[in-house]
Motif scaffolding. Structure first.
Motif, mmCIF file in Angstrom:
data_model
loop_
_atom_site.group_PDB
_atom_site.id
_atom_site.type_symbol
_atom_site.label_atom_id
_atom_site.label_comp_id
_atom_site.label_asym_id
_atom_site.label_seq_id
_atom_site.Cartn_x
_atom_site.Cartn_y
_atom_site.Cartn_z
ATOM 1 N N GLN A 180 -1.563 -12.414 -7.771
ATOM 2 C CA GLN A 180 -1.529 -11.069 -7.228
ATOM 3 C C GLN A 180 -1.768 -11.150 -5.725
ATOM 4 O O GLN A 180 -2.508 -12.000 -5.259
ATOM 5 C CB GLN A 180 -2.633 -10.257 -7.868
ATOM 6 N N ASP B 50 0.694 -2.141 -7.268
ATOM 7 C CA ASP B 50 1.914 -2.571 -6.604
ATOM 8 C C ASP B 50 2.371 -1.484 -5.643
ATOM 9 O O ASP B 50 2.743 -0.397 -6.050
ATOM 10 C CB ASP B 50 2.985 -2.828 -7.679
ATOM 11 N N GLY C 299 -1.859 -2.954 -2.807
ATOM 12 C CA GLY C 299 -1.640 -1.734 -3.551
ATOM 13 C C GLY C 299 -1.972 -0.493 -2.748
ATOM 14 O O GLY C 299 -2.240 -0.549 -1.554
#
Lengths: 724, 273
Positions: free
Chosen positions: A171, A201, A249
């Protein structure tokens, strides 16, 4: 480097050490260094600065020197850093030109670079000055060249296979999202969320938390519940400020933690305000002994020596960890790991403590003990947030319950017991015919000392579900491993359809017996669900073919017609396999996800995929180790529905479970185990189940540590750090 | 030593070779043992004199036996023998210094001469490897992994890299066990990779891949834990090491040995084989 990158490199180097160790079985492999593949992987995944790559190389060198019988340890300290630097240099040069092949090319250059520098250094120091002739030197070096080249090929394969899926898994992390605030933070609030929404995301924002507004005050003990995928873990990471600090994010709204906006904390200050116990206990243990793990937390707090000792004792007592204080993490059971992780988090004495499913592997006594500790902490003024599946148990301890669903708060109030009614399943009457599997008086001794199984006998029948219950370490998993030949009994026999399996190969036994281990992640490796299911089917076909060719192997009359026929058969079989796989996926409700990567599924879906893998193989005997761990009641019921369907089709099912509810719901027969023996066998009629439930009710749990029964917060040595 | 047992003959010793014990080598601190191992390495490299090398081997062996490590060290014997034989063979075939002792193929005037120079050279090399491998093995066998990490802190290795090493050391046995578990899970699905090199390479997909991906997904939590518990600053408290009389004796002995060898190899004339 970020902490996560350090962790990543450390883990990869551990894998490298193992790979190198395994490769030692090839004579002469002392020079062929598979560790190179793993630090190349690390460098490719992290892309560090040159100075950091040098450091990674040095650490890799130390590991090679220390753990692998290196013929010249100092050589590794020079050759591995050279390899690391070459790797980074090559990767930076080519990564934009050829995305797919860059890991392979990088490794193929770095491996010989490091390998040959090792040889050169060893020769310069060890052999050349002692008066070796040129011929001798050449004779020494010549056989090493193919070894280095062989290692290059293997390393390139390793890196190529792992690099792409691994980088897809990582990530993105973004350090701190600094923000502007219209008003100063409320200094009184402990945890406050204002219109908080969050998506991992940023390119494809799918909000995991949606517009949360919430205040949690001093001394509250909040349980957070909700089905998997409801956003509980993200909720925990948000109220501790982690999402803001460590993930990319999109985050909207304001988070206040201990009187300060979350982004006003520096990375290392956040840990002073909030402590978190993550669900993966193993990944939270960093040191090589339990004592170090707990002590280091205390040491970072600038306490006096005697205070450290005092608090250490207190933490041992609260978590029952003193008996295991000298043990290494890998020797601990899942439950023990969770207790150590809990103790380590407690050592920081943060005003806020958040636990994300941190009790899932504990037995009922330990769970009760932890609830009591948490309650006393909250009564002493700290704020506790606990994510739990066992809602009913915590009701007496918690002061507040928050239920999440799809990222929204759907309930916020006093803790309430679960209302979900367990459905009754329609079960065909069991047919007691000939037993499918018979276990006769087996004993299994590990090493020389431990009797893991001590005279166990049982029978499995077609069209029946047998459940095994028992505490950790009672021998359940050891028992089921005997049923497909993973373990051989020290004495006693196992018969599958009247055949003693002692001399049979596992691949052969697996035609009749399917076994799914507790954690689906130990088996899932393909990049689509369909391929994953096909894997097992292919294995069975290979095994069948081997048998056929084994019989006709000597006849060399395999003319073209036979070959054509075989090709045709193969095509037919492929088709059949694919159909079987699709049907199995449909059975478990995953047909629309057949092309998805198994790692992107939720835990419940992965569990169902694992089930599909055995359903497709259509074995008459199925063995399932804890098919419902990590799932909530609703998901567990879905899985059990599947299993009962298999039962009704006439399969013989054996499953391990620690949930009395599950055992009662589905099984025809419940076997209880303790200390490697069967202590009771119960045919389940609906009346018998009551007793089982009572036995595993936490209110009847007996805590050995008597001090805790009267845990008085006022007497606790633990005070609130910092003060709110 | 614990042995990981897994089906179908897949056996693996723990890589962590630490053997608990009470011998005097166990009582030394890790730093002293490191000084010993590195000191012996230099001693063996500095000289190619056969009797000096033999003396070092004897010294190391005596220490090992005295501290009850002899048995554990004997496990290295096959590797050492293999290495020595290989060295001997290669040297004899290629090195022709000194007097011819005999011929490997004594037909006619003889082919492939074996010279005393070659044999002495190979013997010296073998002894050198024996010293290197056994002195490092003694360090590894008698030192807890945690203490090894501690030495890095004492040596002032930057915190981040010491932490990296710590995590590697911590995860080696975990990954080994996880690997066995994954292998079992795939065997249960009827997977049969076969043995040998090909079998190992075949295992990369079904065994190594899930092993790596599972472990890498731990890196996230691990990193967060390091941050939340302030472990990156933990080094300040770890730079403690205790030297006892025994440590000083060993360190001084190592220095004396190094001194003697350095002196002798600088003045070769004063010493005759």
């Amino acid at each position: 480097m970020k902490s996560r990158d350090i962790a990543l490199v450390g883990i990869l180097l551990a894998a490298g050490a193992i790979a190198r160790y395994i490769s030692l079985f090839i004579p002469g492999a002392i020079v062929a260094n598979l560790t190179i593949a793993f630090y190349c992987l690390a460098i490719i995944l992290v892309v560090p600065k040159y100075k950091e790559a040098l450091g990674i190389g040095v650490v890799a060198g130390i590991i090679c020197a220390v753990f692998s019988h290196s013929v010249f340890p100092l050589g590794n300290l020079i050759s591995e850093p050279i390899g690391a630097i070459v790797c980074l240099f090559v990767y930076k040069a080519i990564r934009n030109k050829t995305k797919k092949l860059s890991p392979t090319i990088t490794t193929s250059i770095a491996t010989p670079a490091s390998g040959f520098s090792f040889i050169a250094i060893t020769f310069l120091v060890m052999i050349a000055p002692s008066g070796a002739t040129i011929e001798t030197m050449i004779a020494f070096i010549a056989p090493l060249i193919p070894i280095v080249l062989g290692a290059t090929v293997v390393n390139a394969i390793i890196v190529q296979i792992i690099a792409l899926p691994a980088s897809a898994l990582m990530q993105k992390t973004i350090p701190i999202q600094k923000r502007t605030h219209e008003t100063p933070a409320n200094e009184e609030s402990v945890i406050e969320l204002k219109n908080v929404s969050y998506a991992y995301d940023s390119d494809n924002p799918e909000f995991v938390l949606k517009d949360l507004n919430l205040k949690i005050g001093r001394g509250e003990f909040v349980i957070v519940t909700g089905s998997s995928g409801a956003g509980k873990t993200t909720f925990c990471k948000t109220v501790t400020g982690i999402t803001l600090h460590s993930y990319g994010g999109i985050l909207k709204g304001e988070i206040t933690i201990a009187g300060k906006y979350a982004d006003k904390y520096k990375e290392d200050e956040l840990g002073e305000a909030a402590g978190m116990v993550f669900d993966d206990a193993d990944a939270q243990l960093i040191f090589t002994t339990v004592e170090e793990e707990i002590r280091t937390g205390l040491e970072t707090r600038k306490l006096k020596e005697f205070e450290i000792e005092e608090k250490l004792e207190e933490l041992y007592r609260l978590t029952n960890t003193k008996v295991i204080k000298d043990q290494a993490p890998h020797t601990l059971s899942g439950g023990q790991k969770q207790r150590v992780a809990f103790a380590a988090a407690l050592s920081k004495e943060t005003p806020i403590l958040v636990l994300d499913e941190a009790t899932s592997e504990l037995d009922k006594e330990s769970r009760k003990q932890i609830y009591i500790v948490l309650k006393s902490l909250s009564e002493a003024g700290r704020t506790v947030v606990l994510v739990e599946h066992m809602i009913d148990e915590t009701v007496e301890y918690a002061t507040r319950q928050i239920r999440l669903e799809k990222g929204e708060i759907v309930y916020d109030g006093i803790p309430m017991k679960e209302t979900l009614v367990v459905p009754t399943f329609s079960k065909k009457p069991a047919l007691k015919t000939k037993p499918a599997a018979v276990v006769k008086n087996i004993v299994h001794v590990y090493g020389n000392q431990l009797k893991a199984l001590d005279g166990v006998s049982m029978e499995l029948y077609a069209g029946e579900i047998t459940a095994i219950v028992g505490e950790n370490g009672s021998g359940k998993t050891t028992l089921i491993k005997h049923l497909n030949g993973l373990l051989k009994p020290t004495t006693g026999t196992v018969e599958i359809f009247d055949q003693n399996i002692e001399k049979m190969k596992i691949a052969e036994i697996s035609k009749n017996v399917g076994l799914v281990f507790q954690n689906p992640d130990t088996m899932l490796f393909e990049n689509t669900c369909l391929k994953e299911v096909l894997f097992g089917l292919k294995n069975i076909r290979n095994e069948n073919e081997k048998k056929k060719t084994g019989r006709n192997g000597n006849k060399k009359n395999a003319n073209r017609r036979d070959e054509n026929k075989r090709d045709e058969n193969k095509r037919d079989e492929n088709k059949e396999n694919e159909e079987a796989a699709l049907t199995a996926l449909k059975e478990v409700g995953l047909s629309d996800k057949m092309d998805m990567n198994p790692r992107h599924l939720s835990r419940g879906e992965r569990q169902r995929l694992a089930l599909a893998c055995v359903i497709a193989m259509n074995q008459p005997i199925l063995i399932l180790d804890e098919p419902t761990t990590g799932l909530d009641l609703k998901e567990s019921i879905e899985i059990m529905e599947q299993i009962i369907k298999l039962r009704n089709e006439g399969k013989s099912v054996l499953m391990i479970t620690h949930s009395p509810k599950i055992a009662e719901m589905a099984a025809d027969c419940v076997i209880e185990m303790a200390f490697g023996k069967i202590t009771s066998v119960k045919e389940i009629t609906n009346a018998g189940a009551e007793d089982m439930i009572k036995k595993t009710d936490i209110r009847n749990a007996d805590i050995k540590n008597t001090d805790l029964k009267s845990a008085n917060p006022k007497n606790a040595n633990f005070e609130i750090a910092g003060g709110i | 030593m614990r042995i990981l047992k897994s089906p179908e003959g897949f056996k693996m010793d723990d890589i962590m070779q630490y053997v608990p014990g009470n011998g005097f080598f166990h009582k030394l601190n890790a730093m002293t043992k490191l000084i010993f191992a590195v000191g012996m390495l230099f001693a063996a490299v500095l000289t190619s004199n056969l009797s000096l090398l033999a003396a070092i081997v004897l010294f190391v062996a005596a220490l090992a036996v005295l501290s009850g490590l002899g048995k554990a060290l004997l496990k290295q014997l096959p590797l050492l023998l293999f290495l020595s034989l290989l060295l001997m063979l290669l040297t004899v075939l290629t090195m022709k210094t000194g007097n011819v002792l005999f011929y490997l193929i004594p037909i006619g005037s003889g082919y492939i001469s074996v010279t005393d120079g070659a044999i002495l050279f190979a013997a010296a090399m073998s002894l050198r490897f024996v010293v290197l491998i056994s002195s490092f093995q003694m360090l590894i066998i008698s030192t807890k992994p945690g203490e090894l990490v501690n030495t890095l802190y004492v040596l002032r290795v930057p915190n981040d890299y010491a932490l990296m090493f710590l995590i590697a050391v911590r995860f080696i046995p975990t990954l080994q066990r996880e690997g066995v578990r994954i292998n079992e899970a795939q065997l249960s699905r009827g997977y049969h990779p076969g043995g040998g090199v090909i079998g190992k390479v075949k295992q990369i997909g079904p065994v190594m891949l899930p092993l790596m991906l599972n472990s890498l997904s731990k890196a996230d939590t691990l990193g967060l834990t390091i941050d939340m518990r302030g472990y990156r600053k933990a080094a300040e408290n770890k730079r403690k090491i205790k030297y006892t009389g025994l440590d000083f004796i060993i360190i001084i002995t190592v220095i004396i040995i190094l001194g003697i060898i350095a002196f002798l190899s600088l003045n070769p004339t004063s010493f005759i084989v």
